[in-house]
Scaffold this motif. Structure first.
Motif, short mmCIF file in Angstrom:
data_model
loop_
_atom_site.label_atom_id
_atom_site.label_comp_id
_atom_site.label_asym_id
_atom_site.label_seq_id
_atom_site.Cartn_x
_atom_site.Cartn_y
_atom_site.Cartn_z
N MET A 1 0.84 -1.17 0.00
CA MET A 1 0.00 0.00 0.00
C MET A 1 0.89 1.24 0.00
N GLN A 2 0.48 2.23 -0.73
CA GLN A 2 1.22 3.48 -0.81
C GLN A 2 0.31 4.66 -0.50
N PHE A 3 0.89 5.65 0.17
CA PHE A 3 0.22 6.92 0.40
C PHE A 3 1.03 7.98 -0.31
N VAL A 4 0.36 8.83 -1.05
CA VAL A 4 1.03 9.88 -1.81
C VAL A 4 0.56 11.22 -1.24
N PHE A 5 1.51 12.08 -0.87
CA PHE A 5 1.18 13.41 -0.41
C PHE A 5 2.30 14.36 -0.81
N HIS A 6 1.89 15.51 -1.33
CA HIS A 6 2.82 16.48 -1.91
C HIS A 6 3.68 15.74 -2.93
N ASN A 7 4.99 15.80 -2.82
CA ASN A 7 5.86 15.07 -3.75
C ASN A 7 6.50 13.87 -3.06
N GLN A 8 5.79 13.29 -2.09
CA GLN A 8 6.34 12.18 -1.32
C GLN A 8 5.45 10.94 -1.46
N ILE A 9 6.10 9.78 -1.37
CA ILE A 9 5.39 8.51 -1.40
C ILE A 9 5.80 7.70 -0.19
#
Length: 71
Positions: A1-9
């Motif tokens: 599972m991945q969470f993406v926020f701003h330019n981060q993973i």
């Protein structure tokens, strides 16, 4: 599972945080804390919630918790 926020993973399966192409090094407890906070972003979590989840209920000093949050 991945969470993406701003330019981060935040990749839970690989246990890594990436900013662009750079992997951000972090201690295991800091990673677990970040995962817990991201997974529960819909509510305010308590100190007891964090200790139960990240430290499996072990006794943790306020300074330890604070240092991990700051990291």
């Amino acid at each position: 599972m991945q969470f993406v926020f701003h330019n981060q993973i935040l990749d839970i399966g690989r246990r890594e945080l990436r900013r662009g192409r750079q992997t951000i090094a972090m201690e295991p407890q800091v990673f677990d804390l970040l995962v817990y906070l991201v997974q529960h972003d819909d509510r305010v979590v308590s100190k007891d919630d964090l200790i139960a989840s990240v430290w499996s209920g072990r006794i943790v000093s306020d300074s330890t918790l604070t240092s991990r949050i700051n990291a």
